[in-house]
Design an enzyme around this catalytic site. Structure first.
Site, short mmCIF file in Angstrom:
data_model
loop_
_atom_site.label_atom_id
_atom_site.label_comp_id
_atom_site.label_asym_id
_atom_site.label_seq_id
_atom_site.Cartn_x
_atom_site.Cartn_y
_atom_site.Cartn_z
N SER A 237 0.80 -1.23 0.00
CA SER A 237 0.00 0.00 0.00
C SER A 237 0.83 1.28 0.00
O SER A 237 0.32 2.33 -0.34
CB SER A 237 -0.93 0.01 1.20
N LYS B 14 -12.38 -2.04 2.43
CA LYS B 14 -11.81 -1.16 1.39
C LYS B 14 -12.70 -1.25 0.14
O LYS B 14 -13.75 -0.61 0.10
CB LYS B 14 -10.35 -1.54 1.12
N HIS C 71 -5.38 -4.69 -0.70
CA HIS C 71 -5.31 -3.68 -1.76
C HIS C 71 -5.39 -4.33 -3.14
O HIS C 71 -4.75 -3.86 -4.09
CB HIS C 71 -4.04 -2.84 -1.61
N1 PLP Z 1 -3.53 -5.58 5.51
C1 PLP Z 1 -3.24 -4.52 4.72
C2 PLP Z 1 -2.25 -4.70 3.60
C3 PLP Z 1 -3.87 -3.27 4.94
O1 PLP Z 1 -3.57 -2.23 4.17
C4 PLP Z 1 -4.79 -3.16 6.00
C5 PLP Z 1 -5.47 -1.87 6.29
O2 PLP Z 1 -4.97 -0.80 6.16
C6 PLP Z 1 -5.05 -4.28 6.79
C7 PLP Z 1 -4.41 -5.47 6.53
C8 PLP Z 1 -6.05 -4.21 7.90
O3 PLP Z 1 -7.34 -4.22 7.35
P1 PLP Z 1 -8.60 -3.86 8.25
O4 PLP Z 1 -8.83 -2.39 8.09
O5 PLP Z 1 -9.72 -4.70 7.71
O6 PLP Z 1 -8.24 -4.23 9.65
#
Ligand code: PLP
Length: 419
Positions: A206, A265, A234
């Site tokens: 990200s 997301k 993502h």
């Molecule tokens: N994994 C990645 C790559 C993320 O970008 C995010 C959130 O920013 C998460 C996990 C965590 O996701 P959640 O918002 O569902 O806890």
């Protein structure tokens, strides 16, 4: 009556009664010192308050209507899609506000089972399990699956939740250099002495908008008898011809064993996460995964949103495909204007600036022109690699994108980021 009580509670907040005593005073001094250090280091994260729904156009609290939003993970624009909202309202009315329970005691409704079945079908996997977030899914999987006899090999730039999940497990830990296949191979050779090897990587990263070399990872996994885990937060919903994610994009659906992803997301943007993969693994997670066992069930309205988002994506691949052209438009126009955009073909488009102050000042100036973007600097990204991260959504119009590029060009010239 409830609203009145809430208003009184908020009004009363100013007259809160602070804890007294030497320990409380010492704690307060220490915390204030730490907060001052964060401010002094220039890494304070402030939050802008939005006074409208999530979408490409926002209203900010205290003014600022018609702000063009380029920093949400609302990749497909489903966060405020009328059908998604209606599905949430229906689920709320039919199934209530929440379960007041964890899943295994009294917290599983038919909609939870339906959504798990739908997620597994979407990813062409055997089964799926829901969590309150993908952070929880990542926190819960490694400890449940791996023992001191096993090994986990993790990309050094994996998301914080993968890093934390791995910390919680007792497996042998290997960290390979970011997307470096030579280093991964060396670590896999070293890990041959262990019973089981699991390679863990973000599908798309990200901060840089780059996509993991999954074909090569899967080839190495095959050569060294390892399993592959990907975090698709993502990627789910928009990468690949049908939006199934990185494994579809790179043609390795049958080579990736475990997928963790978010409902927060592209899939409606409410909240929630999941693991999907082999049925015995999902069955084991239901028995052993601590964030699943000891946290409340997903609220029905949240389940309704995600379920409708998946329906929309499974009905047609038009939404998923609409992403690519928008991303391409932004990336090519910005590059032509003289900016360096990190990553490739991903709607996360980091505009690389290097200097932290430049990134902060330019982001502020963009907002004064009605464009909401965020600057990232150390420690979120490496020193000297400050950037403004732009995120494209399928519901941005071509005019929105062109306005953003024009504003970047003006602001970039003004602050010396462009000649
Ligand atoms: N994994 C990645 C790559 C993320 O970008 C995010 C959130 O920013 C998460 C996990 C965590 O996701 P959640 O918002 O569902 O806890």
């Amino acid at each position: 009556m409830w609203r009145g009580a809430a208003v009184r509670a908020v009004r009363g907040a100013g007259s809160s009664r602070a804890a007294s005593g030497a320990a409380a005073a010492q704690l307060r001094r220490r915390l204030e010192g730490e907060l001052e250090e964060i401010r002094g280091a220039g890494t304070w994260k402030s939050e802008r308050v939005i006074a409208s729904r999530q979408g490409p156009h926002l209203r900010l609290a205290g003014g600022g209507a018609g702000i063009l939003n380029f920093c949400a993970n609302n990749y497909l624009g489903l966060s405020s899609h009328p059908q998604v909202i209606r599905a949430a309202v229906q689920a709320l009315e039919e199934f209530g506000a929440g379960l007041s329970s964890v899943r295994f005691i009294c917290g599983t409704q038919s909609i939870h089972k339906d959504l798990e079945e739908k997620i597994a079908r979407f990813h062409q996997r055997e089964d799926a399990i829901l969590y309150a977030s993908c952070f929880d899914a990542n926190a819960g999987i490694f400890e449940a699956l791996l023992t001191p006899e096993d090994a986990v090999l993790s990309d050094e730039l994996n998301h914080a939740s993968i890093i934390d999940g791995i910390r919680l497990c007792k497996a042998n830990k290997y960290r390979y250099k970011h997307m470096d296949m030579q280093d991964l191979e060396a670590k896999l050779q070293d890990a041959q002495k262990h019973r089981l090897r699991l390679v863990a990587t973000d599908g798309a990263f990200s901060m840089d908008g780059d996509i993991a070399p999954l074909r090569e990872i899967c080839q190495l996994a095959q050569k060294y008898d390892a399993l592959v885990f990907i975090d698709e937060c993502h990627a789910t919903g928009f990468l690949g011809p049908n939006g199934r994610g990185t494994d579809e994009l790179l043609g390795v659906v049958d080579k990736v064993t475990i997928i963790n992803s978010t409902l927060g997301k592209a899939l409606g943007g409410a909240a929630g996460g999941y693991t999907t993969g082999p049925k015995p693994l999902i069955d084991l997670l239901r028995q052993r995964s601590r964030p699943y066992l000891f946290s409340n069930s997903l609220p029905p309205a949240v389940v309704g949103c995600a379920s409708k988002a998946l329906d929309l994506l499974m009905e047609s691949n038009a939404i998923a495909q609409s992403m690519a052209a928008k991303t391409q438009r932004f990336r090519s126009k910005m590059t032509a204007a003289g900016f360096t955009i990190s990553g490739k073909d991903h709607p996360i488009c980091p505009v690389m600036l290097g200097d932290a102050r430049l990134a902060a000042v330019m982001a502020e100036d963009m907002l004064s022109r009605g464009i909401y973007v965020i600057g990232f600097s150390y420690p979120v990204v490496p020193k000297g690699k400050a950037r403004i991260r732009v995120q494209i959504s399928a519901v941005h119009s071509d005019e929105d994108i062109d306005r953003c590029v024009e504003a970047f060009t003006e602001v970039g010239r003004k602050h010396g980021a462009l000649p």
